[in-house]
Scaffold this active site. Structure first.
Site, short mmCIF file in Angstrom:
data_model
loop_
_atom_site.label_atom_id
_atom_site.label_comp_id
_atom_site.label_asym_id
_atom_site.label_seq_id
_atom_site.Cartn_x
_atom_site.Cartn_y
_atom_site.Cartn_z
N SER A 13 0.77 -1.24 0.00
CA SER A 13 0.00 0.00 0.00
C SER A 13 0.80 1.29 0.00
O SER A 13 0.23 2.36 -0.19
CB SER A 13 -0.96 0.01 1.20
OG SER A 13 -1.97 -0.95 1.03
N ILE A 14 2.11 1.24 0.23
CA ILE A 14 2.86 2.49 0.09
C ILE A 14 2.81 2.98 -1.35
O ILE A 14 3.06 4.17 -1.62
CB ILE A 14 4.32 2.38 0.58
CG1 ILE A 14 5.03 1.19 -0.03
CG2 ILE A 14 4.38 2.31 2.09
CD1 ILE A 14 6.50 1.10 0.38
#
Length: 562
Positions: free
Chosen positions: A291-292
């Site tokens: 998710s970064i």
């Protein structure tokens, strides 16, 4: 009676002169004859020797042998390597190396046994085998002994062994920054990392004698104090969260200078290792980071002009695309704003933003920020990005939240830095740049988008719905984004084996530095309420690192208005 001259009475003077001349000519002739004979004799002797050598060579005479000493290896004088503040990281030392002349060794068994007590790890059987061939006149026993070992060996009084001084590389800080510094071989030639970079760029000198380099030190961008703090906190995190490995990076957001680069388990520059567990995961391995990657999706949406942080995104239902269903791990059950999609790390919301912008724009954006091309630093080549051939709707959605694309943590951090530094792409470097240097790279987003994005990053740490709350450090304006990615395995992804990462920047009002922390396979423990998400482990590790390094980097904390 007179001796030596005969006088004939009545002989005219002219006859006497002619007689004397004939005698002189005769003597000169005899001298020439003798000289020619001598030269002919010498030439004949040489011809006979040459002929005999040719005959023996043709016949292949087995009994003829020539014993020669092994030539001493050519070494390489290397300049010192220092950090950005002049602290020594690597240097050459003159050290004694031990060798033997088998023809002079009296008792090879005694020699091997006694040396084995002084030199740890000496292969005595191999040494006995080498010394058994007495036609050899040179056998290395140990390259680079300590002065204490050399003294002990000298006191043994063993015939047939001697020392020769050689250049050997030394690393005063031990394993610190081992992956970056790299290795040299037995002859002091660089074979990996910065050491290899020095060889490739003509900064070493071949020498036949142990002469230290007179070249100026090579100054790296690393800060030994920052590097130590990062490695220490990563080691503590591995122990606390029972992680298999960890990665940490601190980089100047505007110049690309790397102040700390760590991959644990680390390596010792004196002992090259090819073990998988000690691989350089920062730049030598590619991973789906999860998710970064939503940083890129949201920044792209904001910079397109089609979305603002307040634009609503309906995430109430799972997202179906290409026969696959995308869900959120913690569904909210209501419409979210773009800012909330980021803070709550919604897969559905990120996928919807990416689909709306389209595969073509996403691919072009990833290329522009440096996520898809090759990368190289002074420490060596960075592992290539792993991308499936297709880039259609399903791939567009999965890449919006960091799946379906595998990159090195270093390449990710460099791309992410361009979002917070005012919008310019940077090239990471391990070399010190002039003070005040900034990237002259391509603009990837506008300054206005970067400013708004920084505020969003900060809110993810300060707001109650932010996944990065545990990364907050009072007074240092930390901002960042979490990412928890399942590791691939046989038959699919392993739900309980993850890489948890946190990318941060500080101070967010004018970001100077970015950090990245990744923990590989952290375990569920009581301290994290049995959770393995990045917000529970990578985020608090980041907070500890920033709290330690900020004073070293002259980033002072200040009071903030709630």
């Amino acid at each position: 009676m007179t001796s030596g001259i005969i006088i004939t009475p009545g002989l005219p003077d002219r006859a006497l002169a002619a007689n004397a001349k004939r005698e002189r000519v005769s003597e000169a002739y005899l001298v020439r004859i003798r000289a020619v004979a001598a030269i002919a004799g010498v030439m004949l002797a040489f011809a006979l020797v040459a002929g005999q050598l040719v005959r023996l060579a043709i016949l292949g005479q087995g009994e003829v042998s020539v014993s020669m000493s092994q030539p001493m290896a050519i070494a390489f004088a290397r300049p010192d390597i220092v950090d950005r503040n002049g602290q020594l990281l690597a240097s050459d030392l003159i050290m004694p190396s031990l060798f033997a002349d088998p023809a002079l060794v009296v008792d090879k068994d005694e020699l091997a046994e006694k040396l084995g007590h002084v030199l740890p790890g000496l292969n005595q059987a191999e040494l006995r085998k080498s010394l058994a061939d007495r036609d050899k006149r040179f056998v290395w026993i140990r390259r680079g002994t300590s002065t204490r070992q050399a003294e002990a060996i000298h006191n043994l009084g063993l015939p047939g062994i001697e020392f020769r001084n050689e250049l050997k590389r030394a690393y005063p800080s031990g394993t610190l920054a081992g992956h970056v510094l790299g290795y040299v071989d037995i002859d002091n030639k660089g074979i990996a990392g910065i050491e290899r970079f020095l060889d490739e760029n003509g900064q070493v000198d071949p020498v036949h004698t142990p002469n230290l380099s007179n070249r100026p030190p090579v100054q790296l961008s690393l800060d030994i104090g920052v590097q130590h703090a990062v490695e220490e906190e990563l080691a503590a995190a591995m122990a606390t969260y029972e992680a298999r490995a960890a990665v940490g990076l601190v980089m100047d957001a505007k110049s690309g200078e790397i102040l700390a680069a760590a991959s644990l388990p680390g390596v010792d520059p004196l002992v090259p290792s090819l073990e998988r567990e000690t691989m350089d995961r920062l730049s030598g391995g590619t991973f789906e980071l999860g998710s970064i990657f939503k940083m890129f999706t949201v920044a792209m949406a904001m910079d397109s002009g089609e979305f603002t942080l307040d634009t609503p995104v309906d995430v109430r239902k799972p997202l179906s695309v290409g026969g696959f269903t995308i869900t959120d791990s913690h569904p909210i059950g209501r419409i979210l704003s773009v800012a909330e999609v980021f803070r709550r790390s919604s897969n559905v919301g990120a996928g919807m933003l990416a689909l709306d912008l389209g595969a073509g724009r996403q691919k072009e954006f990833f290329q522009r920020i440096g996520l898809t091309g090759a990368m190289k630093t002074e420490a060596g080549s960075v592992a290539d990005v792993q991308l499936p051939e297709r880039w259609e709707a399903v791939e567009t959605v999965t890449r919006s939240y960091g799946h379906g694309i595998a990159v090195t943590p270093l390449q990710f951090a460099a791309a992410a830095a361009s979002l917070v530094n005012g919008g310019k792409r940077i090239q990471p470097t391990y070399l010190r740049r002039p003070t005040g240097s900034e990237s002259d790279g391509e603009r990837v987003i506008s300054e206005e988008t970067s400013r708004k994005f920084n505020a969003l990053m900060r809110s993810n740490v300060t707001e109650r719905d932010g996944t990065g709350r545990r990364a907050n450090v009072p007074g240092l304006e930390v901002g960042g984004k979490t990412g928890t990615a399942e590791l691939p395995g046989k038959g699919g992804y392993k739900e309980k084996s993850v890489i948890s990462s946190f990318f941060a920047a500080f101070p967010m009002s004018n970001p100077k530095y970015v950090t990245l922390v990744s923990l590989f396979e952290p375990q569920p423990i009581k301290k994290t309420s049995m959770q393995i998400t990045a917000g529970r482990n990578a985020a608090p590790v980041t907070a500890k690192i920033i709290a330690r390094i900020a004073p070293q980097l002259d980033v002072m904390s200040r009071s903030e208005t709630p």
